[in-house]
Motif scaffolding. Structure first.
Motif, mmCIF file in Angstrom:
data_model
loop_
_atom_site.group_PDB
_atom_site.id
_atom_site.type_symbol
_atom_site.label_atom_id
_atom_site.label_comp_id
_atom_site.label_asym_id
_atom_site.label_seq_id
_atom_site.Cartn_x
_atom_site.Cartn_y
_atom_site.Cartn_z
ATOM 1 N N ALA A 74 40.108 43.322 40.118
ATOM 2 C CA ALA A 74 39.949 42.290 41.140
ATOM 3 C C ALA A 74 40.971 41.168 41.003
ATOM 4 O O ALA A 74 41.239 40.441 41.953
ATOM 5 C CB ALA A 74 38.538 41.702 41.084
ATOM 6 N N CYS A 75 41.556 41.035 39.825
ATOM 7 C CA CYS A 75 42.574 40.012 39.580
ATOM 8 C C CYS A 75 43.909 40.386 40.218
ATOM 9 O O CYS A 75 44.820 39.553 40.313
ATOM 10 C CB CYS A 75 42.757 39.811 38.086
ATOM 11 S SG CYS A 75 43.230 41.336 37.215
ATOM 12 N N CYS B 218 30.133 49.698 43.063
ATOM 13 C CA CYS B 218 29.806 48.436 42.383
ATOM 14 C C CYS B 218 29.454 48.697 40.926
ATOM 15 O O CYS B 218 28.494 49.402 40.621
ATOM 16 C CB CYS B 218 28.655 47.724 43.089
ATOM 17 S SG CYS B 218 28.231 46.132 42.327
ATOM 18 N N CYS C 152 38.120 45.855 36.387
ATOM 19 C CA CYS C 152 37.837 46.158 37.794
ATOM 20 C C CYS C 152 39.058 46.036 38.691
ATOM 21 O O CYS C 152 39.074 46.541 39.810
ATOM 22 C CB CYS C 152 36.731 45.229 38.309
ATOM 23 S SG CYS C 152 37.156 43.469 38.207
ATOM 24 N N CYS D 26 40.670 35.517 36.915
ATOM 25 C CA CYS D 26 39.660 36.563 36.704
ATOM 26 C C CYS D 26 38.381 36.176 37.433
ATOM 27 O O CYS D 26 37.639 35.302 36.964
ATOM 28 C CB CYS D 26 39.383 36.749 35.215
ATOM 29 S SG CYS D 26 38.050 37.924 34.873
ATOM 30 N N CYS E 52 34.281 41.167 42.578
ATOM 31 C CA CYS E 52 35.326 42.094 42.127
ATOM 32 C C CYS E 52 36.065 42.737 43.288
ATOM 33 O O CYS E 52 37.098 43.364 43.112
ATOM 34 C CB CYS E 52 34.734 43.164 41.224
ATOM 35 S SG CYS E 52 33.733 44.406 42.095
ATOM 36 N N VAL F 193 35.653 37.816 37.782
ATOM 37 C CA VAL F 193 34.446 38.255 37.074
ATOM 38 C C VAL F 193 34.055 37.239 35.996
ATOM 39 O O VAL F 193 32.890 36.891 35.822
ATOM 40 C CB VAL F 193 34.653 39.641 36.445
ATOM 41 C CG1 VAL F 193 33.431 40.065 35.664
ATOM 42 C CG2 VAL F 193 34.977 40.665 37.521
ATOM 43 N N ALA G 174 35.818 44.006 32.271
ATOM 44 C CA ALA G 174 35.305 44.870 33.341
ATOM 45 C C ALA G 174 36.342 45.877 33.824
ATOM 46 O O ALA G 174 36.003 46.937 34.358
ATOM 47 C CB ALA G 174 34.838 44.025 34.522
ATOM 48 N N LYS H 165 35.426 45.349 45.085
ATOM 49 C CA LYS H 165 35.369 46.798 45.250
ATOM 50 C C LYS H 165 34.618 47.192 46.523
ATOM 51 O O LYS H 165 35.034 48.103 47.248
ATOM 52 C CB LYS H 165 34.697 47.434 44.036
ATOM 53 C CG LYS H 165 35.532 47.395 42.760
ATOM 54 C CD LYS H 165 36.754 48.282 42.885
ATOM 55 C CE LYS H 165 37.575 48.286 41.608
ATOM 56 N NZ LYS H 165 36.872 48.919 40.475
ATOM 57 N N THR I 14 30.111 39.616 41.178
ATOM 58 C CA THR I 14 31.224 39.001 40.456
ATOM 59 C C THR I 14 32.471 38.856 41.322
ATOM 60 O O THR I 14 33.529 38.489 40.826
ATOM 61 C CB THR I 14 31.592 39.851 39.226
ATOM 62 O OG1 THR I 14 32.016 41.142 39.661
ATOM 63 C CG2 THR I 14 30.409 39.992 38.278
#
Length: 274
Positions: free
Chosen positions: A53-54, A153, A51, A76, A176, A78, A49, A178, A174
């Motif tokens: 988010a990690c 998103c 993204c 992760c 993430c 997601v 992804a 965002k 997920t």
């Protein structure tokens, strides 16, 4: 220019090309950076992804951090538990527990519950509207419903519902992060997927005007706090907040809240106690 000169020039260029090529080949071997094959394996295991988010710059950054031992194998959000298990097998470690989280919108201040201070006719963006005296809503802490979260998103997991408030599809979310980051009101937060109880209010003000601004605002009365048998909810800075490590979804706070600022699925308690 005679033929001998042309042949000589071509020969010189050929020899120089051969020398340069050989030099580059030797240099590439001498200065080659060894790449741990586990990096590629971890990269293949994550969903791709990118993204962030990690906490790392995309899936490549996360994969390298895992192999270096900097990032956890279940880092992760997601990919979730299945992804963590695959990475753990690659790294030869245990995946550990990973509680699935989803975004939730802490607001029920739609037009039936919360009016506007003025008519906003600007760019359809919460970020832009917030720059104009905190936005048009009577409650300056609430969701404006202009869709900045929807735009960021990547998973089509958040939308503006028919009442004009952002709403999350937990099956698509997920975590993430965002939407959490883009919201200028900080009205979106991550909660455990299985959590059914949520304080659907983001107002930290105290006083009679709170209820005047929004019919379902938390008034910091403390009734939820006094009635919770698990010490899982407390009024902090004039707003009820749930400790999800203690909450059992007993729904007592939902039943007791005089303004209905605390939301939950009451049918669950009915089924469990039947």
């Amino acid at each position: 220019m005679d033929i001998n000169t042309i042949v000589l020039a071509a020969s010189i260029l050929g020899v120089m090309g051969l020398l340069f090529g050989t030099g580059l080949a030797l240099a590439s071997k001498k200065f080659a950076v060894e790449i741990d094959p586990r990096v590629a394996a971890v990269r293949e295991a994550v969903p791709g992804a990118n993204c962030g988010a990690c906490g790392y710059p995309g899936c490549d950054g996360f994969s390298q951090a895992v192999v270096k031992g900097i990032a956890p194998v279940n880092g992760c959000p997601v990919g979730g538990a299945d992804c963590a298990q695959k990475i753990a097998q690659i790294m030869g470690t245990e995946a550990g527990s990973s509680v699935k989280q989803v975004a939730r919108v802490k607001c029920e201040g739609h037009e039936e519950n919360c009016g506007n201070r003025y008519d906003y006719d600007g760019v359809t963006s919460c970020v832009a509207a917030n720059m104009l005296n905190g936005g048009p809503k009577m409650c300056t802490y609430g969701c404006m419903g202009l869709g900045s979260c929807v735009e960021v998103c990547q998973f089509d997991a958040i939308f503006i519902n028919e009442k004009g408030i952002a709403e999350v599809d937990p099956e698509k979310c997920t975590a993430c992060n965002k939407c959490v980051e883009i919201c200028p009101k900080n009205v979106i937060s991550l909660v455990p997927y299985d959590q059914l109880t949520i304080v659907a209010c983001n107002n930290y003000d105290k006083g009679g005007h709170v209820k005047k601004n929004c019919n379902v605002a938390c008034i910091a009365c403390g009734i939820c706090e006094r009635n919770c048998p698990h010490d899982a909810i407390h009024v902090i800075n004039n707003l009820a907040q749930i400790d999800y490590d203690k909450c059992t979804n007993c729904m007592i706070c939902v039943e007791k809240c005089p303004t209905k600022a605390i939301q939950g699925d009451l049918t669950l308690r009915t089924v469990e106690t039947a």
